[in-house]
Design an enzyme around this catalytic site. Sequence first.
Site, PDB file in Angstrom:
ATOM      1  CG  ASP A 266     -15.309 -18.245 -55.677  1.00 40.31           C
ATOM      2  OD1 ASP A 266     -15.170 -18.322 -54.442  1.00 40.31           O
ATOM      3  OD2 ASP A 266     -15.595 -17.184 -56.260  1.00 40.31           O
TER       4      ASP A 266
ATOM      5  N   GLY B 165     -17.943 -20.827 -49.272  1.00 33.59           N
ATOM      6  CA  GLY B 165     -18.544 -20.071 -48.169  1.00 33.59           C
ATOM      7  C   GLY B 165     -20.043 -19.905 -48.374  1.00 33.59           C
TER       8      GLY B 165
ATOM      9  CG  HIS C 236     -13.176 -23.784 -46.954  1.00 29.20           C
ATOM     10  ND1 HIS C 236     -13.337 -23.119 -48.148  1.00 29.20           N
ATOM     11  CD2 HIS C 236     -13.051 -22.816 -46.007  1.00 29.20           C
ATOM     12  CE1 HIS C 236     -13.313 -21.803 -47.929  1.00 29.20           C
ATOM     13  NE2 HIS C 236     -13.138 -21.603 -46.637  1.00 29.20           N
TER      14      HIS C 236
ATOM     15  CB  SER D 131      -5.610 -16.260 -53.910  1.00 27.20           C
ATOM     16  OG  SER D 131      -6.209 -15.387 -52.972  1.00 27.20           O
TER      17      SER D 131
ATOM     18  CD  GLU E  59      -4.187 -11.439 -54.059  1.00 26.32           C
ATOM     19  OE1 GLU E  59      -4.481 -12.492 -54.657  1.00 26.32           O
ATOM     20  OE2 GLU E  59      -3.074 -10.897 -54.163  1.00 26.32           O
ATOM     21  CG  ASN E  60      -7.883 -16.818 -50.661  1.00 28.02           C
ATOM     22  OD1 ASN E  60      -7.680 -17.750 -51.452  1.00 28.02           O
ATOM     23  ND2 ASN E  60      -8.907 -15.979 -50.825  1.00 28.02           N
ATOM     24  CD1 TRP E  61      -1.580 -14.846 -47.913  1.00 28.79           C
ATOM     25  CD2 TRP E  61      -1.700 -15.988 -45.996  1.00 28.79           C
ATOM     26  NE1 TRP E  61      -0.791 -15.962 -48.054  1.00 28.79           N
ATOM     27  CE2 TRP E  61      -0.844 -16.678 -46.884  1.00 28.79           C
ATOM     28  CE3 TRP E  61      -1.929 -16.529 -44.724  1.00 28.79           C
ATOM     29  CZ2 TRP E  61      -0.222 -17.879 -46.541  1.00 28.79           C
ATOM     30  CZ3 TRP E  61      -1.299 -17.722 -44.387  1.00 28.79           C
ATOM     31  CH2 TRP E  61      -0.460 -18.371 -45.291  1.00 28.79           C
TER      32      TRP E  61
ATOM     33  NE  ARG F 248     -11.131 -15.989 -48.420  1.00 34.57           N
ATOM     34  CZ  ARG F 248     -11.950 -16.759 -49.098  1.00 34.57           C
ATOM     35  NH1 ARG F 248     -12.450 -17.829 -48.524  1.00 34.57           N
ATOM     36  NH2 ARG F 248     -12.278 -16.473 -50.342  1.00 34.57           N
TER      37      ARG F 248
ATOM     38  NE  ARG G 132     -14.173 -11.495 -57.841  1.00 36.54           N
ATOM     39  CZ  ARG G 132     -15.431 -11.275 -57.423  1.00 36.54           C
ATOM     40  NH1 ARG G 132     -16.237 -10.528 -58.125  1.00 36.54           N
ATOM     41  NH2 ARG G 132     -15.850 -11.809 -56.293  1.00 36.54           N
TER      42      ARG G 132
ATOM     43  CB  SER H  89      -9.758 -13.933 -58.148  1.00 33.38           C
ATOM     44  OG  SER H  89     -11.087 -13.456 -58.117  1.00 33.38           O
TER      45      SER H  89
END
Length: 243
Positions: free
Chosen positions: A25, A28, A42, A70, A72-74, A76, A196, A198
């Site tokens: 992580d 960015g 990246h 992840s 959840e990264n969709w 973005r 965390r 994630s």
Amino acid sequence: MGGHTVAVSDLTGGPIPTHVACVMDGNGRWAARRGLARTEGHAAGEAALLDAVEGALDLGIPWITMYAFSTENWRRPADEVRYLMGFNESLLVRRRDELHQKGVRIRFAGRRDWRVPKRVLRRMDESMELTAGNRRTTLTMAFNYGGRAEIVDAVRSLVADGVAPDKVNEKSIRSRLYYPDQPDPDLVIRTSGEHRISNFLLWQLAYSELVFDDVLWPDFRRGHLFEAVRDFQRRQRRYGGVT
Ligand code: IPE
Ligand code: IPE
Ligand code: MG
């Protein structure tokens, strides 16, 4: 954590973790600090990934898992998601021979759903086939991976096979995880100062030791891994018992 003063020889007297998992992580933020686009962060993370694998080989760590994308990264922006898909594909094309020569078995953990471009899936399959016989270390890329999704998939597969309720237990659930042969992580490292999980390996990290490092992923090098292993060696694992 301080300077990179830990050497391989400082660690050989203690337990070496069998499985180290990393939440890579901070890409960015690394880019933002330099006035660059997030995607540049990246790209810069590639060197960190390769050096971390080298460090794992130096220490003889047989299992490494890297969280690359992840479920959840969709969320973005579409252009960042597109970049990450293409980047992961090109990384495989550029690096798989080198990893293969080093004796690395490459695997992927995650959902192969319609959102992952076909050609990315193809590269993943090619890389897995190429390196399937290697055993020096197993590098699992968690890609389109979510810990909750993995547990849902495991339960679905039990239900689909008509497994009776009294046969649903920790052993049978584990047997339906993406890689039942993979031992639970002993050590999880998360960079960038976030404290965390994630949605990473929720089932598997029930008793993992967690190390959080402020370094942003593109600046991570094997020395950071060695420091984390030193921290790990100072921990006392109790698994709910007493010592
Ligand atoms: C981690 O870096 C890489 C991925 C999640 C793909 P981030 O992109 O999350 O970087 P930060 O957290 O925004 O700095
Ligand atoms: C976790 O990082 C996922 C990966 C490193 C691939 P995130 O940057 O997506 O996590 P959150 O959003 O900060 O929790
Ligand atoms: Mg992040």
